[in-house]
Design a protein around this motif. Structure first.
Motif, PDB file in Angstrom:
ATOM      1  N   THR A  20      37.935  11.386  99.103  1.00  0.00           N
ATOM      2  CA  THR A  20      36.662  11.821  98.530  1.00  0.00           C
ATOM      3  C   THR A  20      36.842  13.020  97.597  1.00  0.00           C
ATOM      4  O   THR A  20      36.240  13.062  96.523  1.00  0.00           O
ATOM      5  CB  THR A  20      35.665  12.167  99.659  1.00  0.00           C
ATOM      6  N   LYS A  21      37.670  13.977  97.994  1.00  0.00           N
ATOM      7  CA  LYS A  21      37.860  15.174  97.157  1.00  0.00           C
ATOM      8  C   LYS A  21      38.453  14.818  95.794  1.00  0.00           C
ATOM      9  O   LYS A  21      38.026  15.353  94.776  1.00  0.00           O
ATOM     10  CB  LYS A  21      38.754  16.190  97.859  1.00  0.00           C
ATOM     11  N   GLN A  22      39.419  13.909  95.777  1.00  0.00           N
ATOM     12  CA  GLN A  22      40.019  13.528  94.499  1.00  0.00           C
ATOM     13  C   GLN A  22      39.024  12.750  93.641  1.00  0.00           C
ATOM     14  O   GLN A  22      38.964  12.955  92.431  1.00  0.00           O
ATOM     15  CB  GLN A  22      41.273  12.692  94.716  1.00  0.00           C
ATOM     16  N   ILE A  23      38.248  11.884  94.270  1.00  0.00           N
ATOM     17  CA  ILE A  23      37.225  11.149  93.513  1.00  0.00           C
ATOM     18  C   ILE A  23      36.232  12.142  92.912  1.00  0.00           C
ATOM     19  O   ILE A  23      35.846  12.014  91.749  1.00  0.00           O
ATOM     20  CB  ILE A  23      36.522  10.107  94.405  1.00  0.00           C
ATOM     21  N   ALA A  24      35.846  13.137  93.698  1.00  0.00           N
ATOM     22  CA  ALA A  24      34.916  14.150  93.207  1.00  0.00           C
ATOM     23  C   ALA A  24      35.504  14.911  92.026  1.00  0.00           C
ATOM     24  O   ALA A  24      34.812  15.161  91.030  1.00  0.00           O
ATOM     25  CB  ALA A  24      34.547  15.111  94.338  1.00  0.00           C
ATOM     26  N   LEU A  25      36.785  15.259  92.121  1.00  0.00           N
ATOM     27  CA  LEU A  25      37.435  15.965  91.015  1.00  0.00           C
ATOM     28  C   LEU A  25      37.473  15.113  89.760  1.00  0.00           C
ATOM     29  O   LEU A  25      37.218  15.590  88.659  1.00  0.00           O
ATOM     30  CB  LEU A  25      38.859  16.363  91.406  1.00  0.00           C
ATOM     31  N   ILE A  26      37.794  13.848  89.931  1.00  0.00           N
ATOM     32  CA  ILE A  26      37.892  12.958  88.778  1.00  0.00           C
ATOM     33  C   ILE A  26      36.534  12.755  88.125  1.00  0.00           C
ATOM     34  O   ILE A  26      36.408  12.768  86.898  1.00  0.00           O
ATOM     35  CB  ILE A  26      38.507  11.609  89.199  1.00  0.00           C
ATOM     36  N   LEU A  27      35.505  12.580  88.953  1.00  0.00           N
ATOM     37  CA  LEU A  27      34.169  12.337  88.413  1.00  0.00           C
ATOM     38  C   LEU A  27      33.460  13.615  87.984  1.00  0.00           C
ATOM     39  O   LEU A  27      32.438  13.556  87.304  1.00  0.00           O
ATOM     40  CB  LEU A  27      33.313  11.593  89.455  1.00  0.00           C
ATOM     41  N   GLY A  28      33.988  14.756  88.420  1.00  0.00           N
ATOM     42  CA  GLY A  28      33.365  16.021  88.048  1.00  0.00           C
ATOM     43  C   GLY A  28      32.095  16.288  88.830  1.00  0.00           C
ATOM     44  O   GLY A  28      31.145  16.876  88.307  1.00  0.00           O
ATOM     45  N   VAL A  29      32.055  15.859  90.080  1.00  0.00           N
ATOM     46  CA  VAL A  29      30.889  16.067  90.943  1.00  0.00           C
ATOM     47  C   VAL A  29      31.370  16.659  92.261  1.00  0.00           C
ATOM     48  O   VAL A  29      32.567  16.768  92.523  1.00  0.00           O
ATOM     49  CB  VAL A  29      30.125  14.741  91.197  1.00  0.00           C
ATOM     50  N   SER A  30      30.420  16.984  93.118  1.00  0.00           N
ATOM     51  CA  SER A  30      30.782  17.538  94.425  1.00  0.00           C
ATOM     52  C   SER A  30      31.160  16.405  95.383  1.00  0.00           C
ATOM     53  O   SER A  30      30.720  15.269  95.206  1.00  0.00           O
ATOM     54  CB  SER A  30      29.611  18.337  94.997  1.00  0.00           C
ATOM     55  N   PRO A  31      31.939  16.717  96.412  1.00  0.00           N
ATOM     56  CA  PRO A  31      32.266  15.697  97.417  1.00  0.00           C
ATOM     57  C   PRO A  31      31.017  15.121  98.097  1.00  0.00           C
ATOM     58  O   PRO A  31      30.994  13.938  98.437  1.00  0.00           O
ATOM     59  CB  PRO A  31      33.150  16.446  98.422  1.00  0.00           C
ATOM     60  N   ASP A  32      29.985  15.940  98.263  1.00  0.00           N
ATOM     61  CA  ASP A  32      28.733  15.433  98.848  1.00  0.00           C
ATOM     62  C   ASP A  32      28.092  14.382  97.946  1.00  0.00           C
ATOM     63  O   ASP A  32      27.529  13.396  98.432  1.00  0.00           O
ATOM     64  CB  ASP A  32      27.741  16.572  99.096  1.00  0.00           C
TER      65      ASP A  32
END
Length: 184
Positions: A143-155
């Motif tokens: 989830t953290k990497q997806i959030a980083l890639i998408l530029g959003v928060s993990p939540d």
């Protein structure tokens, strides 16, 4: 009759030997093609991994710059220019461009040939953002990497996963990740 019989047997032996050679040659060709396909697949998956790592590094760099700008903005005096506009622009730059996603889709399609059209035909109701999440989850990224890639928060990623699960219609206890992993 015996001579004819021996000629027929000899002919059959030659045919069997020829068939065996042909079968061996076909097997060697299939093995060679399979080996080349594996090498190409490994190469494409490696390219995709490198691309994903570069995206994560880019977003880390942007986050670092954001922190530096926040510090600059908090410690500035009235004579210095306002960094709020620069901060907003920098924060927006973390979100990947259409060009980035086009390149990602190409690399993903090379590594997982035919996956994207199958996804689009099986679930035409998915938005581009939901497809992006689906593809990133297919890569088994946390989830953290997806959030980083998408530029959003993990939540935000967790909420998007929940909405994706509902949209796909998963009602049983099967997790979204296992559904995506099994989707071919």
């Amino acid at each position: 009759v015996i001579v004819v019989f021996l000629l027929v047997i000899d002919s059959q032996r030659k045919q069997i030997k020829q068939d065996a050679r042909l079968h061996r040659a076909q097997n060697e060709l299939v093995e060679s093609e399979l080996k080349n396909t594996r090498i190409e697949l490994d190469h494409n998956q490696n390219k995709l991994s490198i691309y994903m790592e570069n995206l994560i590094k880019k977003n880390d760099m942007v986050r670092d710059l954001e922190q530096r700008i926040k510090g600059f903005n908090e410690g500035r005096n009235n004579e210095q220019p306002d960094a709020k506009e620069l901060f907003t622009e920098l924060a927006n730059s973390r979100i990947l461009t259409e060009e980035d996603w086009h390149q990602f889709r190409e690399l993903f399609d090379q590594a997982h040939s035919g996956f994207i059209p199958k996804l689009e035909s099986a679930h035409p109701e998915l938005t581009d953002a939901e497809q992006r999440l689906f593809l990133l989850m297919k890569l088994n990224l946390p989830t953290k990497q997806i959030a980083l890639i998408l530029g959003v928060s993990p939540d935000s990623v967790k909420k998007a996963r929940y909405r994706l699960k509902r949209k796909i219609g998963l009602k049983d206890p099967k997790t979204l990740q296992s559904f995506i992993s099994e989707f071919k």
